[in-house]
Design a protein around this motif. Structure first.
Motif, PDB file in Angstrom:
ATOM      1  N   PRO A  61      30.919  79.917 149.797  1.00 24.92           N
ATOM      2  CA  PRO A  61      31.505  79.413 151.050  1.00 24.92           C
ATOM      3  C   PRO A  61      30.539  79.596 152.221  1.00 24.92           C
ATOM      4  O   PRO A  61      29.963  80.673 152.396  1.00 24.92           O
ATOM      5  N   GLY A  62      30.359  78.543 152.988  1.00 21.32           N
ATOM      6  CA  GLY A  62      29.444  78.600 154.121  1.00 21.32           C
ATOM      7  C   GLY A  62      28.058  78.073 153.812  1.00 21.32           C
ATOM      8  O   GLY A  62      27.260  77.826 154.725  1.00 21.32           O
ATOM      9  N   ASP A  63      27.737  77.895 152.522  1.00 15.22           N
ATOM     10  CA  ASP A  63      26.443  77.332 152.143  1.00 15.22           C
ATOM     11  C   ASP A  63      26.408  75.834 152.447  1.00 15.22           C
ATOM     12  O   ASP A  63      27.454  75.184 152.572  1.00 15.22           O
ATOM     13  N   THR A  64      25.201  75.310 152.534  1.00 16.12           N
ATOM     14  CA  THR A  64      25.012  73.883 152.783  1.00 16.12           C
ATOM     15  C   THR A  64      24.274  73.250 151.612  1.00 16.12           C
ATOM     16  O   THR A  64      23.244  73.768 151.161  1.00 16.12           O
ATOM     17  N   LEU A  65      24.823  72.144 151.121  1.00 18.67           N
ATOM     18  CA  LEU A  65      24.165  71.375 150.072  1.00 18.67           C
ATOM     19  C   LEU A  65      23.601  70.110 150.707  1.00 18.67           C
ATOM     20  O   LEU A  65      24.345  69.322 151.298  1.00 18.67           O
ATOM     21  N   SER A  86      35.449  68.547 145.615  1.00 25.33           N
ATOM     22  CA  SER A  86      35.378  69.834 144.910  1.00 25.33           C
ATOM     23  C   SER A  86      34.471  70.814 145.647  1.00 25.33           C
ATOM     24  O   SER A  86      34.791  72.004 145.789  1.00 25.33           O
ATOM     25  N   LEU A  87      33.341  70.317 146.130  1.00 30.69           N
ATOM     26  CA  LEU A  87      32.415  71.170 146.862  1.00 30.69           C
ATOM     27  C   LEU A  87      33.008  71.614 148.192  1.00 30.69           C
ATOM     28  O   LEU A  87      32.869  72.783 148.583  1.00 30.69           O
ATOM     29  N   MET A  88      33.683  70.705 148.894  1.00 30.48           N
ATOM     30  CA  MET A  88      34.314  71.080 150.160  1.00 30.48           C
ATOM     31  C   MET A  88      35.412  72.117 149.931  1.00 30.48           C
ATOM     32  O   MET A  88      35.575  73.046 150.732  1.00 30.48           O
ATOM     33  N   ALA A  89      36.161  71.960 148.839  1.00 28.40           N
ATOM     34  CA  ALA A  89      37.217  72.931 148.530  1.00 28.40           C
ATOM     35  C   ALA A  89      36.631  74.310 148.261  1.00 28.40           C
ATOM     36  O   ALA A  89      37.297  75.338 148.455  1.00 28.40           O
ATOM     37  N   GLN A  90      35.379  74.326 147.836  1.00 28.54           N
ATOM     38  CA  GLN A  90      34.675  75.577 147.562  1.00 28.54           C
ATOM     39  C   GLN A  90      34.106  76.188 148.850  1.00 28.54           C
ATOM     40  O   GLN A  90      33.562  77.281 148.838  1.00 28.54           O
ATOM     41  N   GLY A  91      34.261  75.461 149.966  1.00 27.84           N
ATOM     42  CA  GLY A  91      33.760  75.959 151.243  1.00 27.84           C
ATOM     43  C   GLY A  91      32.330  75.560 151.536  1.00 27.84           C
ATOM     44  O   GLY A  91      31.695  76.112 152.440  1.00 27.84           O
ATOM     45  N   VAL A  92      31.821  74.598 150.783  1.00 24.21           N
ATOM     46  CA  VAL A  92      30.438  74.145 150.937  1.00 24.21           C
ATOM     47  C   VAL A  92      30.390  72.950 151.887  1.00 24.21           C
ATOM     48  O   VAL A  92      31.240  72.060 151.829  1.00 24.21           O
ATOM     49  N   VAL A  93      29.392  72.927 152.742  1.00 23.99           N
ATOM     50  CA  VAL A  93      29.152  71.797 153.640  1.00 23.99           C
ATOM     51  C   VAL A  93      28.107  70.889 152.993  1.00 23.99           C
ATOM     52  O   VAL A  93      27.048  71.356 152.566  1.00 23.99           O
ATOM     53  N   ILE A  94      28.406  69.599 152.895  1.00 27.88           N
ATOM     54  CA  ILE A  94      27.470  68.639 152.304  1.00 27.88           C
ATOM     55  C   ILE A  94      26.844  67.826 153.425  1.00 27.88           C
ATOM     56  O   ILE A  94      27.556  67.285 154.277  1.00 27.88           O
TER      57      ILE A  94
END
Length: 209
Positions: A61-65, A86-94
């Motif tokens: 969470p908080g990481d950026t892809l 799925s990535l956003m639900a994981q707290g990832v920013v794309i």
């Protein structure tokens, strides 16, 4: 928090190093690069790619892809939208290098969520449409070449198939003609011919390759 670049490289696409260079030139500070080499975005879902699978375990969470564009995630509407959600639900920013779009699951405002979701849907649909258009152009070029077999071939194109497809992809992603020409060591006239009439350019290529 970390920033990870995901690169997908097919046999007719840019290199991992080039995608990383593009991201850094756009201002991204990349901590790590994860790449799937020689993997089709059409026939192989994101979750089924060897290196892409690792991302779901690596990202926190908080990481950026970072991806060059959404087509690196996939060329199928359902696959791309599911992957981003799925990535956003994981707290990832794309984030995308081209067009500098950001998809953040932490948004709570309903209007902003609607805009974000509409943009995700549009870009995913565009990615699939581009893949289908390229396939149709290839079929048309091959058919034209067969019909012209034994006739005057005309001037040999200054690009091969790998370069042609990379140029088409860059143009569809709104990269300027001058930048595309520089990236692929082509004249602006050659890039303009591909942009104005990709079917004819494909047909000329099919005659020689």
């Amino acid at each position: 928090m970390q920033t990870i670049l995901y690169a997908r490289v097919s046999t007719a696409d840019q290199t991992t190093a080039h995608q990383k260079n593009q991201a850094e030139q756009a201002g991204f500070k990349i901590d790590r690069v994860v790449a799937d080499e020689g993997v089709s975005g059409v026939s192989v879902a994101f979750a089924d790619r060897p290196e892409a699978k690792r991302l779901f375990d690596m990202l926190r969470p908080g990481d950026t892809l970072v991806v060059r564009w959404v087509d690196r995630l996939g060329r199928n509407y359902d696959d791309v939208t599911q992957t981003i959600r799925s990535l956003m639900a994981q707290g990832v920013v794309i984030r995308t290098v081209i067009n500098n779009f950001t998809f953040d699951g932490s948004t709570t405002d309903p209007v902003q969520k609607a805009i974000r979701d509409s943009l995700i849907a549009f870009m995913a649909a565009t990615s699939q449409a581009q893949a289908e258009a390229t396939k149709e152009a290839q079929k048309a070029g091959i058919a034209h070449a067969k019909a012209s077999e034994g006739k005057y071939l005309g001037r040999k194109p200054s690009y091969d198939r790998k370069t042609f497809e990379a140029v088409c992809e860059a143009l569809r992603a709104s990269v300027s003609v001058s930048e595309v020409a520089r990236m692929h060591n082509l004249s602006r006239q050659a890039v303009i011919r591909i942009k104005d009439n990709p079917e004819q350019a494909e047909a000329a290529l099919a005659k020689w390759h």
